[in-house]
Each structure stands twice: as C-alpha cells, then as structure tokens.
Design a protein around this motif. Sequence first.
Motif, PDB file in Angstrom:
ATOM      1  N   ASP A  67    -119.645  46.516 -63.711  1.00  0.00           N
ATOM      2  CA  ASP A  67    -119.425  46.541 -65.157  1.00  0.00           C
ATOM      3  C   ASP A  67    -120.458  45.619 -65.796  1.00  0.00           C
ATOM      4  O   ASP A  67    -120.726  44.532 -65.270  1.00  0.00           O
ATOM      5  CB  ASP A  67    -118.010  46.059 -65.484  1.00  0.00           C
ATOM      6  N   ALA A  68    -121.061  46.042 -66.916  1.00  0.00           N
ATOM      7  CA  ALA A  68    -122.072  45.226 -67.600  1.00  0.00           C
ATOM      8  C   ALA A  68    -121.794  45.223 -69.093  1.00  0.00           C
ATOM      9  O   ALA A  68    -121.404  46.235 -69.671  1.00  0.00           O
ATOM     10  CB  ALA A  68    -123.468  45.758 -67.327  1.00  0.00           C
ATOM     11  N   SER A  69    -122.008  44.053 -69.718  1.00  0.00           N
ATOM     12  CA  SER A  69    -121.883  43.937 -71.171  1.00  0.00           C
ATOM     13  C   SER A  69    -122.960  42.967 -71.660  1.00  0.00           C
ATOM     14  O   SER A  69    -123.413  42.101 -70.922  1.00  0.00           O
ATOM     15  CB  SER A  69    -120.489  43.448 -71.574  1.00  0.00           C
ATOM     16  N   TYR A  70    -123.347  43.135 -72.925  1.00  0.00           N
ATOM     17  CA  TYR A  70    -124.376  42.285 -73.530  1.00  0.00           C
ATOM     18  C   TYR A  70    -123.862  41.822 -74.877  1.00  0.00           C
ATOM     19  O   TYR A  70    -123.528  42.635 -75.751  1.00  0.00           O
ATOM     20  CB  TYR A  70    -125.676  43.073 -73.689  1.00  0.00           C
ATOM     21  N   ARG A  71    -123.775  40.494 -75.035  1.00  0.00           N
ATOM     22  CA  ARG A  71    -123.296  39.944 -76.300  1.00  0.00           C
ATOM     23  C   ARG A  71    -123.930  38.573 -76.527  1.00  0.00           C
ATOM     24  O   ARG A  71    -123.996  37.768 -75.602  1.00  0.00           O
ATOM     25  CB  ARG A  71    -121.781  39.816 -76.275  1.00  0.00           C
ATOM     26  N   ASP A  72    -124.356  38.320 -77.736  1.00  0.00           N
ATOM     27  CA  ASP A  72    -124.929  37.034 -78.133  1.00  0.00           C
ATOM     28  C   ASP A  72    -126.064  36.599 -77.210  1.00  0.00           C
ATOM     29  O   ASP A  72    -126.192  35.427 -76.875  1.00  0.00           O
ATOM     30  CB  ASP A  72    -123.850  35.946 -78.174  1.00  0.00           C
ATOM     31  N   GLY A  73    -126.882  37.544 -76.750  1.00  0.00           N
ATOM     32  CA  GLY A  73    -128.036  37.215 -75.924  1.00  0.00           C
ATOM     33  C   GLY A  73    -127.728  36.969 -74.466  1.00  0.00           C
ATOM     34  O   GLY A  73    -128.604  36.547 -73.716  1.00  0.00           O
ATOM     35  N   VAL A  74    -126.493  37.220 -74.043  1.00  0.00           N
ATOM     36  CA  VAL A  74    -126.113  37.008 -72.647  1.00  0.00           C
ATOM     37  C   VAL A  74    -125.678  38.343 -72.041  1.00  0.00           C
ATOM     38  O   VAL A  74    -124.771  38.999 -72.546  1.00  0.00           O
ATOM     39  CB  VAL A  74    -124.978  35.978 -72.509  1.00  0.00           C
ATOM     40  N   LEU A  75    -126.340  38.728 -70.959  1.00  0.00           N
ATOM     41  CA  LEU A  75    -125.970  39.912 -70.203  1.00  0.00           C
ATOM     42  C   LEU A  75    -124.999  39.477 -69.117  1.00  0.00           C
ATOM     43  O   LEU A  75    -125.318  38.595 -68.312  1.00  0.00           O
ATOM     44  CB  LEU A  75    -127.212  40.558 -69.578  1.00  0.00           C
ATOM     45  N   ARG A  76    -123.805  40.065 -69.101  1.00  0.00           N
ATOM     46  CA  ARG A  76    -122.792  39.736 -68.091  1.00  0.00           C
ATOM     47  C   ARG A  76    -122.585  40.950 -67.202  1.00  0.00           C
ATOM     48  O   ARG A  76    -122.261  42.035 -67.699  1.00  0.00           O
ATOM     49  CB  ARG A  76    -121.480  39.338 -68.759  1.00  0.00           C
ATOM     50  N   ILE A  77    -122.745  40.748 -65.905  1.00  0.00           N
ATOM     51  CA  ILE A  77    -122.555  41.823 -64.938  1.00  0.00           C
ATOM     52  C   ILE A  77    -121.497  41.373 -63.934  1.00  0.00           C
ATOM     53  O   ILE A  77    -121.587  40.274 -63.377  1.00  0.00           O
ATOM     54  CB  ILE A  77    -123.867  42.154 -64.205  1.00  0.00           C
ATOM     55  N   THR A  78    -120.507  42.227 -63.729  1.00  0.00           N
ATOM     56  CA  THR A  78    -119.451  41.953 -62.762  1.00  0.00           C
ATOM     57  C   THR A  78    -119.508  43.030 -61.687  1.00  0.00           C
ATOM     58  O   THR A  78    -119.429  44.221 -61.998  1.00  0.00           O
ATOM     59  CB  THR A  78    -118.064  41.970 -63.435  1.00  0.00           C
ATOM     60  N   VAL A  79    -119.657  42.598 -60.442  1.00  0.00           N
ATOM     61  CA  VAL A  79    -119.643  43.514 -59.309  1.00  0.00           C
ATOM     62  C   VAL A  79    -118.378  43.192 -58.517  1.00  0.00           C
ATOM     63  O   VAL A  79    -118.253  42.094 -57.965  1.00  0.00           O
ATOM     64  CB  VAL A  79    -120.892  43.345 -58.409  1.00  0.00           C
ATOM     65  N   ALA A  80    -117.450  44.143 -58.493  1.00  0.00           N
ATOM     66  CA  ALA A  80    -116.178  43.914 -57.797  1.00  0.00           C
ATOM     67  C   ALA A  80    -116.416  43.815 -56.290  1.00  0.00           C
ATOM     68  O   ALA A  80    -117.371  44.388 -55.757  1.00  0.00           O
ATOM     69  CB  ALA A  80    -115.209  45.050 -58.102  1.00  0.00           C
TER      70      ALA A  80
END
Length: 144
Positions: free
Chosen positions: A118-131
């Motif tokens: 799962d990936a999201s981008y907010r306020d200049g930060v890319l967050r990626i979660t790999v289960a």
Amino acid sequence: MFRSSADLFAELNRMQSMLDQVFPSAGTGIRSMAGASFPAINVGTTPTAVEVQALAPGLDPSRLEITVDRGLLVIAGERKSDLPPQGERTSVYANERFTGRFRRVISLPEDADASRVDASYRDGVLRITVAKRESSLPRRIEVN
C-alpha cells in the motif's frame, strides 16, 4: 621540527582539499546528499509489516513508479525544477534542491509479501507499507 598549530591546520586544510578533488562525492552534510540519496528514506518494521517513508517534497504522486520484484522495492520518479528559466533578467545564485530523475532501491526481508503493498503520498512524504506473509507471523497454538 615543531610547527605552529596554524601551520598544522593549514596543512590539514590543504590535504582535505586534495581529497575533495579526488573523491568529490565523499563530502558530508545535507548538500552532499542531493542526487545520490534522493529521496531520503526511513525503513522499519512492525510485527505485521515493513514500513518505508520517503521524504520527497515537490513530487507529482501520479508520476511515481513503485515496484516490488525479487525482494526489492524500487521507488523511481522525477522532480521538476521550480526555478524560472534563466534569461536576461533572471539569474540563479543558489540551487541546492535536487531536481531530475531519481531511483531508490530497498531490499525487503524474506517475510515481506509483495502482493500486499500500500502506498500513499501526503505533505511531501511517501509512505509505503509492505505486509508480512501470514505464514511468518506468530500465532497462538491452543493446547487441548
């Protein structure tokens, strides 16, 4: 035989300059990170996932390329320059912000599940979660 401390520091500065010429990318500080290390990343794990944060302000999230293949997470994209084009009336005195194409490769642990990312981008930060794979998670066994 003995030299003053001023001579010693002058000699050390001369040697540092020589090393900087031979190894230009060996500098330290925030300016030396641009290019080779963009975006800056944080990687950690929780009991159920691998968490990646990429500090990447100024990107168009629809232009990011995120892939997982053979245990490697790849983040690629491009950051465009916001500077005005140089001409008769404009000039740039300092440009320390990285622009251009980038690619970061992160090695994932064996228990990462490439099909659950799962990936999201907010306020200049890319967050990626790999289960993590269900089979690698601890489970409680009931005793009869």
